[in-house]
Design an enzyme around this catalytic site. Sequence first.
Site, PDB file in Angstrom:
ATOM      1  CG  PHE A 117      34.335  77.621  45.265  1.00  0.00           C
ATOM      2  CD1 PHE A 117      33.129  77.714  44.607  1.00  0.00           C
ATOM      3  CD2 PHE A 117      34.648  76.428  45.913  1.00  0.00           C
ATOM      4  CE1 PHE A 117      32.243  76.635  44.589  1.00  0.00           C
ATOM      5  CE2 PHE A 117      33.772  75.352  45.906  1.00  0.00           C
ATOM      6  CZ  PHE A 117      32.571  75.448  45.247  1.00  0.00           C
ATOM      7  CD  GLN A 230      37.434  71.852  54.159  1.00  0.00           C
ATOM      8  OE1 GLN A 230      37.074  71.254  53.164  1.00  0.00           O
ATOM      9  NE2 GLN A 230      38.238  72.892  54.098  1.00  0.00           N
ATOM     10  CG  HIS A 232      31.271  72.291  53.798  1.00  0.00           C
ATOM     11  ND1 HIS A 232      30.278  73.237  53.709  1.00  0.00           N
ATOM     12  CD2 HIS A 232      31.835  72.222  52.558  1.00  0.00           C
ATOM     13  CE1 HIS A 232      30.243  73.714  52.462  1.00  0.00           C
ATOM     14  NE2 HIS A 232      31.187  73.115  51.745  1.00  0.00           N
ATOM     15  CG  LEU A 242      28.333  69.796  50.777  1.00  0.00           C
ATOM     16  CD1 LEU A 242      29.125  70.239  51.993  1.00  0.00           C
ATOM     17  CD2 LEU A 242      29.260  69.546  49.612  1.00  0.00           C
ATOM     18  CD  GLU A 245      33.543  77.268  49.505  1.00  0.00           C
ATOM     19  OE1 GLU A 245      33.796  76.459  50.415  1.00  0.00           O
ATOM     20  OE2 GLU A 245      34.412  77.892  48.897  1.00  0.00           O
ATOM     21  NE  ARG A 276      34.674  74.353  51.474  1.00  0.00           N
ATOM     22  CZ  ARG A 276      34.650  73.356  50.613  1.00  0.00           C
ATOM     23  NH1 ARG A 276      35.291  72.226  50.899  1.00  0.00           N
ATOM     24  NH2 ARG A 276      34.005  73.468  49.481  1.00  0.00           N
ATOM     25  CG  HIS A 345      33.245  68.681  53.393  1.00  0.00           C
ATOM     26  ND1 HIS A 345      32.224  68.018  52.752  1.00  0.00           N
ATOM     27  CD2 HIS A 345      33.939  69.323  52.426  1.00  0.00           C
ATOM     28  CE1 HIS A 345      32.311  68.250  51.445  1.00  0.00           C
ATOM     29  NE2 HIS A 345      33.342  69.033  51.222  1.00  0.00           N
ATOM     30  NE  ARG A 380      38.910  69.714  50.339  1.00  0.00           N
ATOM     31  CZ  ARG A 380      37.798  69.963  49.638  1.00  0.00           C
ATOM     32  NH1 ARG A 380      37.869  70.585  48.475  1.00  0.00           N
ATOM     33  NH2 ARG A 380      36.628  69.591  50.087  1.00  0.00           N
TER      34      ARG A 380
HETATM   35  C1  LIG Z   1      29.320  65.753  49.327  1.00  0.00           C
HETATM   36  C2  LIG Z   1      30.693  66.138  48.868  1.00  0.00           C
HETATM   37  C3  LIG Z   1      30.857  67.170  47.957  1.00  0.00           C
HETATM   38  C4  LIG Z   1      32.134  67.531  47.531  1.00  0.00           C
HETATM   39  N1  LIG Z   1      32.265  68.565  46.635  1.00  0.00           N
HETATM   40  C5  LIG Z   1      33.499  68.901  46.198  1.00  0.00           C
HETATM   41  C6  LIG Z   1      33.663  69.925  45.211  1.00  0.00           C
HETATM   42  O1  LIG Z   1      32.698  70.496  44.699  1.00  0.00           O
HETATM   43  N2  LIG Z   1      34.920  70.237  44.825  1.00  0.00           N
HETATM   44  C7  LIG Z   1      36.026  69.612  45.334  1.00  0.00           C
HETATM   45  O2  LIG Z   1      37.132  69.935  44.925  1.00  0.00           O
HETATM   46  N3  LIG Z   1      35.890  68.618  46.238  1.00  0.00           N
HETATM   47  C8  LIG Z   1      34.656  68.247  46.675  1.00  0.00           C
HETATM   48  N4  LIG Z   1      34.526  67.248  47.604  1.00  0.00           N
HETATM   49  C9  LIG Z   1      35.714  66.441  47.949  1.00  0.00           C
HETATM   50  C10 LIG Z   1      36.037  65.486  46.800  1.00  0.00           C
HETATM   51  O3  LIG Z   1      34.864  65.081  46.179  1.00  0.00           O
HETATM   52  C11 LIG Z   1      36.793  64.248  47.285  1.00  0.00           C
HETATM   53  O4  LIG Z   1      37.871  64.618  48.095  1.00  0.00           O
HETATM   54  C12 LIG Z   1      37.317  63.448  46.107  1.00  0.00           C
HETATM   55  O5  LIG Z   1      36.294  63.200  45.170  1.00  0.00           O
HETATM   56  C13 LIG Z   1      37.928  62.132  46.575  1.00  0.00           C
HETATM   57  O6  LIG Z   1      38.245  61.355  45.453  1.00  0.00           O
HETATM   58  P1  LIG Z   1      39.105  60.045  45.590  1.00  0.00           P
HETATM   59  O7  LIG Z   1      39.278  59.504  44.233  1.00  0.00           O
HETATM   60  O8  LIG Z   1      40.295  60.316  46.414  1.00  0.00           O
HETATM   61  O9  LIG Z   1      38.182  59.063  46.478  1.00  0.00           O
HETATM   62  P2  LIG Z   1      36.658  58.602  46.339  1.00  0.00           P
HETATM   63  O10 LIG Z   1      35.933  59.245  45.256  1.00  0.00           O
HETATM   64  O11 LIG Z   1      36.102  58.687  47.722  1.00  0.00           O
HETATM   65  O12 LIG Z   1      36.801  57.076  45.938  1.00  0.00           O
HETATM   66  C14 LIG Z   1      37.280  56.092  46.826  1.00  0.00           C
HETATM   67  C15 LIG Z   1      37.237  54.758  46.137  1.00  0.00           C
HETATM   68  O13 LIG Z   1      37.891  53.804  46.936  1.00  0.00           O
HETATM   69  C16 LIG Z   1      37.134  52.618  47.009  1.00  0.00           C
HETATM   70  N5  LIG Z   1      37.470  51.975  48.276  1.00  0.00           N
HETATM   71  C17 LIG Z   1      37.563  52.525  49.519  1.00  0.00           C
HETATM   72  N6  LIG Z   1      37.956  51.604  50.399  1.00  0.00           N
HETATM   73  C18 LIG Z   1      38.116  50.444  49.717  1.00  0.00           C
HETATM   74  C19 LIG Z   1      38.511  49.130  50.061  1.00  0.00           C
HETATM   75  N7  LIG Z   1      38.843  48.809  51.304  1.00  0.00           N
HETATM   76  N8  LIG Z   1      38.548  48.192  49.103  1.00  0.00           N
HETATM   77  C20 LIG Z   1      38.216  48.484  47.815  1.00  0.00           C
HETATM   78  N9  LIG Z   1      37.849  49.713  47.431  1.00  0.00           N
HETATM   79  C21 LIG Z   1      37.805  50.679  48.374  1.00  0.00           C
HETATM   80  C22 LIG Z   1      35.699  53.062  46.880  1.00  0.00           C
HETATM   81  O14 LIG Z   1      34.919  52.020  46.384  1.00  0.00           O
HETATM   82  C23 LIG Z   1      35.850  54.196  45.867  1.00  0.00           C
HETATM   83  O15 LIG Z   1      35.823  53.664  44.563  1.00  0.00           O
HETATM   84  C24 LIG Z   1      33.262  66.857  48.034  1.00  0.00           C
HETATM   85  C25 LIG Z   1      33.099  65.820  48.934  1.00  0.00           C
HETATM   86  C26 LIG Z   1      31.833  65.483  49.374  1.00  0.00           C
HETATM   87  C27 LIG Z   1      31.713  64.386  50.396  1.00  0.00           C
END
Ligand SMILES: Cc1cc2nc3c(=O)[nH]c(=O)nc-3n(C[C@H](O)[C@H](O)[C@H](O)COP(=O)(O)OP(=O)(O)OC[C@H]3O[C@@H](n4cnc5c(N)ncnc54)[C@H](O)[C@@H]3O)c2cc1C
Length: 569
Positions: A117, A230, A232, A242, A245, A276, A345, A380
Amino acid sequence: MIYHQVLVVGGGLAGLRAAIETGDKLDVAVISRVNPVRSHSVAAQGGINGALANAENGRDDTPERHAFDTVKGSDYLADQDAVEIMTHDAPIRIIEMEHWGCPFSRTPEGKIAQRPFGGAGYPRTCYAADKTGHALLHTMYEQAIRRGVQVYEEWQVQRLVLENGKTRGVIAMNLITGQLEAFQAEAVLLATGGAGRVFARSTNSLIVTGAGQAMAYKAGIPLKDMEFIQFHPTALYGPSILISEAARGEGGYLKNNRGERFMEKYAPKAMELSPRDIVARSIQTEINEGRGFGDPGAGGYVHLDLTHLGKEKIMERLPAIRDIAMSFAGVDPIEKPIPIQPGMHYTMGGIDCNADGETVAEGFYAAGEVACVSVHGANRLGGNSLLETIVFGQRSGAAMLRYVMGLDKTRQGTIALEAALREEKERVEELLQRDGAENPGRLHEELRNTMFYKIGVFRQEEEMREGLEKVRELKDRVKKIHIAHKGRRYNLDLARNLELEGMVEMAEVIALGAITRKESRGSHYRLDHRERDDANWLKHTLAYRTDDGPRLDYKPVTITRYQPEARRY
Ligand SMILES: Cc1cc2nc3c(=O)[nH]c(=O)nc-3n(C[C@H](O)[C@H](O)[C@H](O)COP(=O)(O)OP(=O)(O)OC[C@H]3O[C@@H](n4cnc5c(N)ncnc54)[C@H](O)[C@@H]3O)c2cc1C
């Protein structure tokens, strides 16, 4: 009033991992506005980093090397003690996910497979084809349910309630009935993800709105390093979906309209696998200087060419990427290059917290993309965000457990919660009754375009000032939005637009932080200050809310063993 000892807001990877840590011992509930497996974590494609040293050409990898790559990738803004914790815990947490049943792709000898990566010295990214987030999140959800974690799904949290610096709970809306409720708790963790949708051309789900950052900010908690956004390198031209990568990790090339692999001009050693920020700027430069395809005024694009990888590799390692390219661009990457351009991103900044998720308020924690520990600094590395969610999800869960076990008084703050509930009910009622002239959909469009085009990949003072002025205009106008649909049951028009004020405030924090930081570092690249300035700017930005907008302050970066150096790839 609903009561749980621990409340986790967010059912993504960070929230579920924290809930698992406390689930056996305390009464813990997760609140999520969607079913947890629909959280944005499910969309993660490429993989998760850990120095497992499983790859043939990666046997010498270590957590220290992972830490160095992360710190260098961060342009030296990450806190090195937190990075060392993360890279040390990485193999432990990833193997735990394996033992919980996560279906990782495998090496021929049966170990977890790892791919190269960007910005990483070794193939360090563990993956499940190009659906890693899906595999991790479903495994995590299963484990949370197994431990009796109660889930309130389709509830939207509106407000964090603190009293004299202590956490009392939250106010949330049941999206199905429209009913507002107070939730009392000893400890609250926000794990609500990033703020992607404050920007146009975002790869993030529509629900990634910065709700958690906005809620904490409103409650008086400082936000850290929000100007670092960031971009992407490879979002699909048009819908900005997306293209992982992993496509470059598996050997994909970036080419301009002359058929040149232009990365050799910008990063001759690492080429397409540079970090990135560097690849996104290189692509944007090719487009701006007329070496892209399409109309640069309308965005323009370059090619991500996978054709030389062959059908078998694409089908085995990148099946979802192929599906996306075929469905949304009409291009089969086995035969033709994919049109891509940079897209918003990831939110490097977030709620200021330490490596146990602790914030300035007692009993209030943050983990995952909503938090800023900080392990990503100014940029990142791909694969480090999924890692952050499980490492710091686990650690903040453990910290909440210790905190709640040590309390002698519980169920405090009933009066404060009741008052907050009344105020929130009045706010919703006022918004529904309001006969404002502003259309919220259009206002959101103006906001995200302002942010992408004025505070984007390349930044400069005058444009950013115009952007900030526009955001401040929107801050007034957002008070006049009207809600077309007045019903209570599943009124998404209401639920989404209740957040718009917070989104505008997040835009203001990002814009002001970017204007004030007069240097280039990682993703924050200024055409009028092109160099990194460690003498003046090797420090974290903190933004505090006041009635006149954000007040900025700064705090030092923790350096353990990696002194800042020039960043070459
Ligand atoms: C398309 C894409 C691909 C990615 N690929 C990678 C990868 O391959 N490798 C990597 O390391 N990172 C990757 N990332 C980044 C990574 O996926 C995220 O940073 C990470 O999954 C975030 O996880 P989280 O648990 O912080 O939040 P999230 O998974 O975003 O979860 C947020 C949660 O909060 C809840 N929520 C939000 N606001 C409220 C509210 N007001 N009230 C109640 N619930 C709420 C939502 O319902 C959800 O359950 C990617 C991101 C994207 C967008």
